[in-house]
Design an enzyme around this catalytic site. Sequence first.
Site, PDB file in Angstrom:
ATOM      1  N   ASN A 147      50.692  90.546 -43.249  1.00  0.00           N
ATOM      2  CA  ASN A 147      50.449  90.431 -41.815  1.00  0.00           C
ATOM      3  C   ASN A 147      49.240  89.540 -41.592  1.00  0.00           C
ATOM      4  O   ASN A 147      48.124  89.902 -41.976  1.00  0.00           O
ATOM      5  CB  ASN A 147      50.191  91.804 -41.191  1.00  0.00           C
ATOM      6  CG  ASN A 147      50.233  91.732 -39.674  1.00  0.00           C
ATOM      7  OD1 ASN A 147      51.304  91.728 -39.070  1.00  0.00           O
ATOM      8  ND2 ASN A 147      49.074  91.635 -39.059  1.00  0.00           N
ATOM      9  N   GLU A 148      49.494  88.379 -41.036  1.00  0.00           N
ATOM     10  CA  GLU A 148      48.441  87.406 -40.754  1.00  0.00           C
ATOM     11  C   GLU A 148      47.622  87.056 -42.001  1.00  0.00           C
ATOM     12  O   GLU A 148      46.496  86.580 -41.901  1.00  0.00           O
ATOM     13  CB  GLU A 148      47.545  87.866 -39.595  1.00  0.00           C
ATOM     14  CG  GLU A 148      48.321  87.928 -38.277  1.00  0.00           C
ATOM     15  CD  GLU A 148      47.521  88.384 -37.061  1.00  0.00           C
ATOM     16  OE1 GLU A 148      46.477  89.016 -37.261  1.00  0.00           O
ATOM     17  OE2 GLU A 148      47.968  88.109 -35.936  1.00  0.00           O
ATOM     18  N   GLU A 179      44.006 100.991 -32.460  1.00  0.00           N
ATOM     19  CA  GLU A 179      44.487 100.146 -31.356  1.00  0.00           C
ATOM     20  C   GLU A 179      45.040 100.962 -30.174  1.00  0.00           C
ATOM     21  O   GLU A 179      45.988 100.556 -29.507  1.00  0.00           O
ATOM     22  CB  GLU A 179      45.513  99.144 -31.896  1.00  0.00           C
ATOM     23  CG  GLU A 179      44.855  98.185 -32.881  1.00  0.00           C
ATOM     24  CD  GLU A 179      45.814  97.194 -33.533  1.00  0.00           C
ATOM     25  OE1 GLU A 179      46.744  97.647 -34.217  1.00  0.00           O
ATOM     26  OE2 GLU A 179      45.634  95.979 -33.363  1.00  0.00           O
ATOM     27  N   ARG A 237      41.848  97.349 -42.300  1.00  0.00           N
ATOM     28  CA  ARG A 237      43.017  96.712 -42.905  1.00  0.00           C
ATOM     29  C   ARG A 237      42.591  95.385 -43.513  1.00  0.00           C
ATOM     30  O   ARG A 237      41.450  94.984 -43.358  1.00  0.00           O
ATOM     31  CB  ARG A 237      44.127  96.531 -41.884  1.00  0.00           C
ATOM     32  CG  ARG A 237      43.723  95.718 -40.672  1.00  0.00           C
ATOM     33  CD  ARG A 237      44.911  95.552 -39.735  1.00  0.00           C
ATOM     34  NE  ARG A 237      44.518  94.880 -38.524  1.00  0.00           N
ATOM     35  CZ  ARG A 237      45.353  94.556 -37.540  1.00  0.00           C
ATOM     36  NH1 ARG A 237      46.627  94.860 -37.624  1.00  0.00           N
ATOM     37  NH2 ARG A 237      44.920  93.942 -36.467  1.00  0.00           N
ATOM     38  N   GLU A 292      54.896  88.057 -32.425  1.00  0.00           N
ATOM     39  CA  GLU A 292      54.097  89.017 -31.654  1.00  0.00           C
ATOM     40  C   GLU A 292      53.581  88.309 -30.419  1.00  0.00           C
ATOM     41  O   GLU A 292      53.128  87.160 -30.514  1.00  0.00           O
ATOM     42  CB  GLU A 292      52.841  89.461 -32.422  1.00  0.00           C
ATOM     43  CG  GLU A 292      53.071  90.301 -33.621  1.00  0.00           C
ATOM     44  CD  GLU A 292      51.730  90.726 -34.257  1.00  0.00           C
ATOM     45  OE1 GLU A 292      50.706  90.839 -33.546  1.00  0.00           O
ATOM     46  OE2 GLU A 292      51.727  90.928 -35.472  1.00  0.00           O
ATOM     47  N   TRP A 312      41.112  93.693 -28.088  1.00  0.00           N
ATOM     48  CA  TRP A 312      40.056  93.127 -28.943  1.00  0.00           C
ATOM     49  C   TRP A 312      39.263  92.001 -28.292  1.00  0.00           C
ATOM     50  O   TRP A 312      38.392  91.432 -28.921  1.00  0.00           O
ATOM     51  CB  TRP A 312      40.662  92.630 -30.258  1.00  0.00           C
ATOM     52  CG  TRP A 312      41.939  91.852 -30.106  1.00  0.00           C
ATOM     53  CD1 TRP A 312      43.191  92.335 -30.347  1.00  0.00           C
ATOM     54  CD2 TRP A 312      42.106  90.500 -29.652  1.00  0.00           C
ATOM     55  NE1 TRP A 312      44.135  91.365 -30.076  1.00  0.00           N
ATOM     56  CE2 TRP A 312      43.501  90.225 -29.648  1.00  0.00           C
ATOM     57  CE3 TRP A 312      41.237  89.492 -29.247  1.00  0.00           C
ATOM     58  CZ2 TRP A 312      44.025  88.992 -29.242  1.00  0.00           C
ATOM     59  CZ3 TRP A 312      41.755  88.265 -28.845  1.00  0.00           C
ATOM     60  CH2 TRP A 312      43.140  88.031 -28.846  1.00  0.00           C
ATOM     61  N   TYR A 365      44.049 101.371 -27.259  1.00  0.00           N
ATOM     62  CA  TYR A 365      43.967 100.739 -25.935  1.00  0.00           C
ATOM     63  C   TYR A 365      44.868  99.516 -25.779  1.00  0.00           C
ATOM     64  O   TYR A 365      44.908  98.918 -24.715  1.00  0.00           O
ATOM     65  CB  TYR A 365      42.524 100.314 -25.661  1.00  0.00           C
ATOM     66  CG  TYR A 365      41.658 101.379 -25.045  1.00  0.00           C
ATOM     67  CD1 TYR A 365      41.551 101.479 -23.648  1.00  0.00           C
ATOM     68  CD2 TYR A 365      40.943 102.262 -25.832  1.00  0.00           C
ATOM     69  CE1 TYR A 365      40.738 102.443 -23.073  1.00  0.00           C
ATOM     70  CE2 TYR A 365      40.139 103.228 -25.269  1.00  0.00           C
ATOM     71  CZ  TYR A 365      40.034 103.317 -23.877  1.00  0.00           C
ATOM     72  OH  TYR A 365      39.233 104.264 -23.313  1.00  0.00           O
ATOM     73  N   HIS A 366      45.537  99.108 -26.843  1.00  0.00           N
ATOM     74  CA  HIS A 366      46.322  97.865 -26.767  1.00  0.00           C
ATOM     75  C   HIS A 366      47.518  98.032 -25.833  1.00  0.00           C
ATOM     76  O   HIS A 366      48.073  99.121 -25.705  1.00  0.00           O
ATOM     77  CB  HIS A 366      46.805  97.472 -28.165  1.00  0.00           C
ATOM     78  CG  HIS A 366      47.186  96.029 -28.290  1.00  0.00           C
ATOM     79  ND1 HIS A 366      48.381  95.539 -27.817  1.00  0.00           N
ATOM     80  CD2 HIS A 366      46.524  94.970 -28.816  1.00  0.00           C
ATOM     81  CE1 HIS A 366      48.431  94.227 -28.058  1.00  0.00           C
ATOM     82  NE2 HIS A 366      47.310  93.860 -28.663  1.00  0.00           N
TER      83      HIS A 366
HETATM   84  C1  GLA Z   1      47.525  90.969 -34.515  1.00  0.00           C
HETATM   85  C2  GLA Z   1      48.167  91.907 -35.534  1.00  0.00           C
HETATM   86  C3  GLA Z   1      48.782  93.127 -34.940  1.00  0.00           C
HETATM   87  C4  GLA Z   1      47.917  93.696 -33.835  1.00  0.00           C
HETATM   88  C5  GLA Z   1      47.673  92.644 -32.789  1.00  0.00           C
HETATM   89  C6  GLA Z   1      46.848  93.142 -31.624  1.00  0.00           C
HETATM   90  O1  GLA Z   1      48.344  89.956 -34.121  1.00  0.00           O
HETATM   91  O2  GLA Z   1      49.140  91.246 -36.310  1.00  0.00           O
HETATM   92  O3  GLA Z   1      48.946  94.084 -35.953  1.00  0.00           O
HETATM   93  O4  GLA Z   1      46.708  94.142 -34.350  1.00  0.00           O
HETATM   94  O5  GLA Z   1      46.990  91.559 -33.368  1.00  0.00           O
HETATM   95  O6  GLA Z   1      46.678  92.179 -30.647  1.00  0.00           O
END
Ligand code: GLA
Length: 635
Positions: A118-119, A321, A80, A273, A281, A323-324
């Site tokens: 996103n970020e 993701e 991404r 979030e 991670w 395992y998150h």
């Molecule tokens: C970031 C992303 C999310 C996700 C989380 C996982 O904050 O914005 O999409 O990947 O990390 O911790």
Amino acid sequence: MEAAHIHVVRIAEFSWSRLEPSENHFDFDWLERAIDLAARHGIVSVLGTPTAAPPAWLTHKYPDTLRVDETGHRAVHGSRAHGSVTSPRYREFCRRIAGQMALRFGHNPNVVGWQIDNEYGYANMSFDDVTLHLFQEWLKAKYKSLDQLNQHWTTSYWSQTYDDWSEIPLLGEDREAHNPGLRLDWSRFVTDTWADYQQNQIDVIRQHVEPRQFITGNFMGFFSGFDHYVMSRPLTFASWDDYVGSGHVDPAGNGLTHDLTRGFKRENFWVIETQPGAVNWADVNNFLNRGEVRAMAWQAIGHGADEVGYWQWRSALNGQEEYHGTLVGPDGTPVPLYEEIKTIGSEFAKVESSLRGTTPVSEVAFLNSYDSRWAIDFQRHTTKYDQIALLKDYYRNLRPLSQSIDVISPDAPLQQYKLVVAPDLNVIPEDLAQHLLEYVRNGGQLVLGPRSGMKDEFNALLPQRQPGFLADALGGRVEQYYALEKDFPVSGEWGEGEVTIWAEQLKNSAPDAEVLLRYGKSNGWLDGQPAVLTRKYGKGRITYIGAILDEKIMATAAKWMIEESGVTPVFGPVPDGVEVCRRVGSNKRVFILINYTQEQRHVTLPRRMKMLLQGAEGSALDLPPYGVEVLEDNQ
Ligand code: GLA
């Protein structure tokens, strides 16, 4: 979700391939069904624009939309944040998908707002000709003439003099070797580029949506890829993603980061979030202890968050993701943490009306400047120099004494503060110095940390010595700075202790400049020389701390700063391991007490208060391990 009192979901932030399955063909029906379904359970939606994940058909047909890294490699599809922030074509696709979404959902009563991207691609740039040209144009607009640029960057050094704008290089693989002036401008250019990328979507969304729908973006705490004050300007409010990673929550570090985010717009914010127990991670993706997720949620609220969102609800069956942490498993049934989230939800519901319209109010401000952050990080002089660690040192000692701190940009209004602390203000151009001096003249207490007032806005050394334009007011200056191989002793009014990592040899020139600490026997140069100077100036005081102090001295220094400036704690004494936060509204005051320890803590309240979670009233209470109480103070 409904049973857990979840009232808001953020969705669609990576779903471009489902929203626009092929070029210019949109399918929003599934998203509308999801929004409707949530609404039937009292849940409103925030829509993320999916631009952090361009679909395969797009990047395959138009490879110029993929970013190029510093080594010249174009990103491949499959992860991404692979889009190129500077590609005009990519911008056009972003604008179209955001616009189409806005057209479809801009009047949907169950959509309350938008998150852009996103970020922000972790501020990654594309190192290609498009970016190079944009950078050169950006510099041309800023400096107007190459003479100006050459002069401010001192390009004659190492024969860098530019005779044509096209000769100016891109900051690439060898960034460490570049001119500091270019590097600082590059960071500002990165900021402006991402701000423009964001604006491209904001403009088209605003065209189509009702004004009640907000627009935010999810930041990452102390990430320094761009200037967050600039990025926050067009947003309705700021948001951030609060992850612990390995280990456990550090209340000071996390509280500081909430305060930083609140300072981006000097308003309440969202934790859009946060970690449902564990991430996937970190080095060790340990799970937070039972009760810790709840303590974190309340800390967010205490520091001015108006929402806490968990990423993510349910595990996708495949994808990166797996395992998150989640609230429900791949089968859709609750994981053990779900019960804790449910408790948080029911507690939020209980206190919502008391918290409505409240925000933290502080007498102490920390100054945070991206220019200074970048300038020091480009030339640390010692790899041990960690500005965030230094900021945390100050915070860890000052926060328990004031029980509320704002973190703001240096150019923000300062008059409301009794104490302003700037541990890392390396870049102090003349106008900023004037702003700080005005604050001090009017009665403010300004405390500067090491490396202050060394650079101008071009990242050039000031022709005078540190703290530059503030040296006269201080009645002293820095004679020489030293990166330390080992700790050295200091002593004076703040007691005895050691300095570490960095020490500056100060000299007082004005007779009324007091020396608060002196170095003991060290490298010969520093022996017996001033380490801390302070001087009354106007109705206030300016203090310069020329070294990184150890824990013991830092604690005394913090007490001194609080006493000198007349700062009072917002609540009063609380036991170790307990944090108190205060939110103030027009004629209401709410306190939030959080016990981060795994033992019970007894707290005596300054007066009788209503305990909103317990539903009792009293003047003392016991907080169980990771316990929380919310107090309404009607006095
Ligand atoms: C970031 C992303 C999310 C996700 C989380 C996982 O904050 O914005 O999409 O990947 O990390 O911790």
